[in-house]
Design a protein around this motif. Structure first.
Motif, PDB file in Angstrom:
ATOM      1  N   ALA A  37      19.722 -10.266  13.366  1.00 37.16           N
ATOM      2  CA  ALA A  37      19.048 -11.091  12.361  1.00 37.16           C
ATOM      3  C   ALA A  37      18.706 -10.316  11.094  1.00 37.16           C
ATOM      4  N   GLY A  38      19.039  -9.020  11.080  1.00 39.30           N
ATOM      5  CA  GLY A  38      18.828  -8.263   9.850  1.00 39.30           C
ATOM      6  C   GLY A  38      17.733  -7.217   9.901  1.00 39.30           C
ATOM      7  N   CYS A  39      17.118  -7.013  11.060  1.00 43.36           N
ATOM      8  CA  CYS A  39      16.156  -5.907  11.186  1.00 43.36           C
ATOM      9  C   CYS A  39      16.925  -4.587  11.054  1.00 43.36           C
ATOM     10  N   GLU A  40      16.366  -3.652  10.303  1.00 47.79           N
ATOM     11  CA  GLU A  40      17.032  -2.350  10.151  1.00 47.79           C
ATOM     12  C   GLU A  40      16.796  -1.446  11.354  1.00 47.79           C
ATOM     13  N   ALA A  41      15.687  -1.671  12.059  1.00 51.47           N
ATOM     14  CA  ALA A  41      15.323  -0.761  13.148  1.00 51.47           C
ATOM     15  C   ALA A  41      15.045  -1.546  14.421  1.00 51.47           C
ATOM     16  N   TRP A  42      15.198  -0.845  15.531  1.00 49.64           N
ATOM     17  CA  TRP A  42      14.792  -1.364  16.832  1.00 49.64           C
ATOM     18  C   TRP A  42      13.849  -0.334  17.430  1.00 49.64           C
ATOM     19  N   TYR A  43      12.580  -0.712  17.538  1.00 53.04           N
ATOM     20  CA  TYR A  43      11.561   0.148  18.137  1.00 53.04           C
ATOM     21  C   TYR A  43      11.529  -0.179  19.624  1.00 53.04           C
ATOM     22  N   LEU A  97       0.841  -1.203   0.000  1.00 54.12           N
ATOM     23  CA  LEU A  97       0.000   0.000   0.000  1.00 54.12           C
ATOM     24  C   LEU A  97       0.876   1.253   0.000  1.00 54.12           C
ATOM     25  N   PRO A  98       0.355   2.362  -0.560  1.00 52.97           N
ATOM     26  CA  PRO A  98       1.153   3.585  -0.588  1.00 52.97           C
ATOM     27  C   PRO A  98       1.472   4.055   0.825  1.00 52.97           C
ATOM     28  N   ASN A  99       2.646   4.648   0.979  1.00 54.00           N
ATOM     29  CA  ASN A  99       3.086   5.251   2.250  1.00 54.00           C
ATOM     30  C   ASN A  99       3.538   4.248   3.316  1.00 54.00           C
ATOM     31  N   VAL A 100       3.379   2.971   3.076  1.00 56.56           N
ATOM     32  CA  VAL A 100       3.873   2.023   4.082  1.00 56.56           C
ATOM     33  C   VAL A 100       5.395   1.977   3.988  1.00 56.56           C
ATOM     34  N   ALA A 101       6.059   2.242   5.114  1.00 51.55           N
ATOM     35  CA  ALA A 101       7.522   2.397   5.109  1.00 51.55           C
ATOM     36  C   ALA A 101       8.236   1.418   6.018  1.00 51.55           C
ATOM     37  N   SER A 102       7.523   0.827   6.970  1.00 57.93           N
ATOM     38  CA  SER A 102       8.192  -0.072   7.914  1.00 57.93           C
ATOM     39  C   SER A 102       7.169  -0.978   8.577  1.00 57.93           C
ATOM     40  N   ILE A 103       7.660  -2.085   9.108  1.00 57.10           N
ATOM     41  CA  ILE A 103       6.816  -2.995   9.899  1.00 57.10           C
ATOM     42  C   ILE A 103       7.500  -3.202  11.240  1.00 57.10           C
ATOM     43  N   LYS A 104       6.758  -2.915  12.296  1.00 55.67           N
ATOM     44  CA  LYS A 104       7.257  -3.128  13.655  1.00 55.67           C
ATOM     45  C   LYS A 104       6.783  -4.499  14.088  1.00 55.67           C
ATOM     46  N   ILE A 105       7.718  -5.460  14.155  1.00 56.45           N
ATOM     47  CA  ILE A 105       7.336  -6.839  14.491  1.00 56.45           C
ATOM     48  C   ILE A 105       7.528  -7.080  15.987  1.00 56.45           C
ATOM     49  N   PRO A 106       6.780  -8.050  16.526  1.00 58.31           N
ATOM     50  CA  PRO A 106       6.777  -8.210  17.976  1.00 58.31           C
ATOM     51  C   PRO A 106       7.977  -8.961  18.544  1.00 58.31           C
ATOM     52  N   GLY A 107       8.896  -9.418  17.711  1.00 64.59           N
ATOM     53  CA  GLY A 107      10.052 -10.126  18.230  1.00 64.59           C
ATOM     54  C   GLY A 107      10.554 -11.132  17.215  1.00 64.59           C
ATOM     55  N   VAL A 108      11.607 -11.797  17.564  1.00 65.79           N
ATOM     56  CA  VAL A 108      12.180 -12.832  16.693  1.00 65.79           C
ATOM     57  C   VAL A 108      12.489 -14.048  17.560  1.00 65.79           C
ATOM     58  N   PRO A 109      12.645 -15.219  16.966  1.00 67.89           N
ATOM     59  CA  PRO A 109      13.064 -16.379  17.758  1.00 67.89           C
ATOM     60  C   PRO A 109      14.408 -16.108  18.442  1.00 67.89           C
ATOM     61  N   ALA A 110      14.595 -16.689  19.596  1.00 66.47           N
ATOM     62  CA  ALA A 110      15.816 -16.427  20.372  1.00 66.47           C
ATOM     63  C   ALA A 110      17.067 -16.945  19.646  1.00 66.47           C
ATOM     64  N   GLU A 111      16.931 -18.031  18.955  1.00 64.43           N
ATOM     65  CA  GLU A 111      18.093 -18.685  18.327  1.00 64.43           C
ATOM     66  C   GLU A 111      18.450 -17.937  17.025  1.00 64.43           C
ATOM     67  N   ALA A 112      19.738 -17.645  16.840  1.00 64.34           N
ATOM     68  CA  ALA A 112      20.183 -16.723  15.781  1.00 64.34           C
ATOM     69  C   ALA A 112      19.771 -17.165  14.377  1.00 64.34           C
ATOM     70  N   ALA A 113      19.964 -18.441  14.054  1.00 60.72           N
ATOM     71  CA  ALA A 113      19.634 -18.897  12.698  1.00 60.72           C
ATOM     72  C   ALA A 113      18.134 -18.802  12.450  1.00 60.72           C
ATOM     73  N   ALA A 114      17.358 -19.177  13.447  1.00 58.00           N
ATOM     74  CA  ALA A 114      15.893 -19.099  13.324  1.00 58.00           C
ATOM     75  C   ALA A 114      15.452 -17.646  13.184  1.00 58.00           C
ATOM     76  N   ALA A 115      16.103 -16.739  13.899  1.00 49.78           N
ATOM     77  CA  ALA A 115      15.759 -15.318  13.821  1.00 49.78           C
ATOM     78  C   ALA A 115      16.060 -14.784  12.419  1.00 49.78           C
ATOM     79  N   THR A 116      17.216 -15.112  11.906  1.00 47.39           N
ATOM     80  CA  THR A 116      17.608 -14.665  10.561  1.00 47.39           C
ATOM     81  C   THR A 116      16.634 -15.212   9.527  1.00 47.39           C
ATOM     82  N   GLU A 117      16.265 -16.468   9.696  1.00 53.80           N
ATOM     83  CA  GLU A 117      15.336 -17.102   8.771  1.00 53.80           C
ATOM     84  C   GLU A 117      13.962 -16.414   8.840  1.00 53.80           C
TER      85      GLU A 117
END
Lengths: 294, 294
Positions: B201-207, B152-172
């Motif tokens: 894991a590759g997130c550009e931002a930390w909210y 959709l127009p103007n959507v610039a970012s997604i704030k996700i609620p977290g990632v798996p604790a384990e690094a490979a799973a988080a990256t995936e």
């Protein structure tokens, strides 16, 4: 007023404002059917979606059109300040009682919920029904907390979210809560598919969305001559309960039924909430006919 | 503005109104620490508890005190009509972006949530961050829905609620979402205990709520020289993460920390929400000292 059938109508919108003509019609229809009380601005009445002014107006309309049937008004809000203002507005509108759920965004603690009821009941001059609805509030009351809150002044009833399906377990569940609350406080069941089971298990009241939509059908269950007859009449509606379960609750099904019956002039829920369309709507229309609900 | 550390302050109240002096102080403190953006009226900013007028005023104050740091304003509300009005107010206040969660009382369907973002983004002239927070909204986004909304127009970012604790799973997990959204849309992690893991894991931002409270500590993690260093600095805070988990989230702990630090003049949350007292408060005070957070 905290026994028998309490009917909970939708607060219909039209072009994003209360459809006052349709709302008056819905309320009069319930009074004419002979329900014992009317629960305006319950969850089905979409209370938390409306502004303070809209809620005050809906409360006035409900009382005006109820033809003397006692009206209970939902006063839930995230913030205590707003709850206290809404309690004032409901009393000014002539409500016979208020209904309060511990609405949350950040999940509430038991101390916070007790503090809310403590503050609100001290500021009331009419009875309050405690609204236990974990599905919308994400707060789960312990029976111990119910017991403490039920001791507060003006608490007259507890609206519980349902009972176990099995009769002995349902009776045991109601008895366990009853043992912790004053004799003056009634227990009312909600979740319409639990209505007959709840009344059979000893609940004095049925707080009913179905009653706000199909009052005669619901009164027949609530006033059945025997427990067996209540169960039979409720089981007859099984396809309807199943439909509600598939749509995550009564709200969208109820709004769509009002549309189908011509009791509202079109989609009547506050956006982003939507009524059913397409095959879901067709299925509901067929069910209303087959089950002779209207 | 949708990369790096975005700091989310509380909106402090005093006698049930916004404590404007304290709020200005909190925002200036974040700007002075050098955060990349400020998330005003996020969940920690208690946006759904405030009136429209209070939210407009808080937005104006945040922009005024941010000293040029971009400010994102939360515009979530139960009703679409209110969300659209809040989007207007945020833009008038000079916000650089808005943050929108699909707030619910009646649980929303995917179609309803898509409809909400569709209507709001068409009415915006600034970017929007999609706020995915099932803990408070009870709506769980599918990655497929994220993909559709991100177009959709103007959507610039997604704030996700977290990632798996384990690094490979988080990256995936981050890669799976990234594959479904335009390259222009960033992914930001929230849940501070996931902050280092999310950025690694590759997130550009930390909210970050921690960033709104202890900006230097949080910036040290966000700008650590290596993934290992970020993990080490985050793990050092483990007792603090554990304390937050025991209190069901950051909010009450953050409010209490502000009280302990004298950054607010007393309890600053909207009732019925309460800050910590007694041993819980003492434990937090000790932790702030031990971990040298202030």
């Amino acid at each position: 007023m905290f026994s028998g059938l309490s009917a909970f109508p939708i607060t219909p919108l039209k072009q994003d404002s209360i459809d006052e003509a349709a709302y008056g019609r819905l309320v009069r229809r319930l009074a004419a059917a002979g329900v014992d009380s009317i629960g305006a601005l319950g969850s089905t009445g979409c209370y938390p979606y409306l502004s303070r002014a809209e809620r005050a107006r809906a409360a006035q309309l409900a009382v005006a059109h109820a033809d003397g049937v006692p009206v209970m008004i939902g006063i839930g809000a995230l913030r205590m300040r707003d709850v206290l203002e809404l309690a004032e507005d409901a009393q000014k509108a002539g409500a016979s009682a208020v209904l309060l759920a511990p609405v949350s965004y950040h999940a509430l603690t038991s101390d916070e919920v007790y503090g809310l009821y403590d503050a609100v009941t001290r500021n009331l001059s009419i009875p309050l029904c405690v609204y236990d609805n974990p599905g919308t509030t994400r707060f789960t009351f312990s029976d111990e907390l119910h017991g403490r809150i039920a001791q507060l002044p003006n608490v007259a009833s507890i609206k519980i979210p349902g009972v176990p399906a099995e009769a002995a377990a349902a009776t045991e569940r109601v008895a366990r809560l009853r043992a912790l609350i004053p004799a003056s406080v009634t227990i009312g069941v909600s979740g319409d598919w639990f209505g007959a089971a709840g009344m059979n298990a000893g609940c004095e009241a049925w707080y009913s969305v179905l009653g706000g939509l199909f009052p005669e059908t619901t009164l027949a269950i609530a006033r059945a001559a025997s427990k067996e007859e209540a169960t039979r009449l409720s089981e007859r509606l099984r396809p309807y309960w199943d439909l509600i379960a598939r749509h995550g609750g009564s709200l969208r099904v109820t709004a769509t039924a009002l549309e189908i019956l011509g009791l509202v002039s079109g989609p009547c829920l506050p956006a982003p909430l939507q009524s059913l369309t397409g095959v879901d709507r067709d299925e509901l229309a067929k069910l209303i006919a087959t089950l002779e609900l209207a």
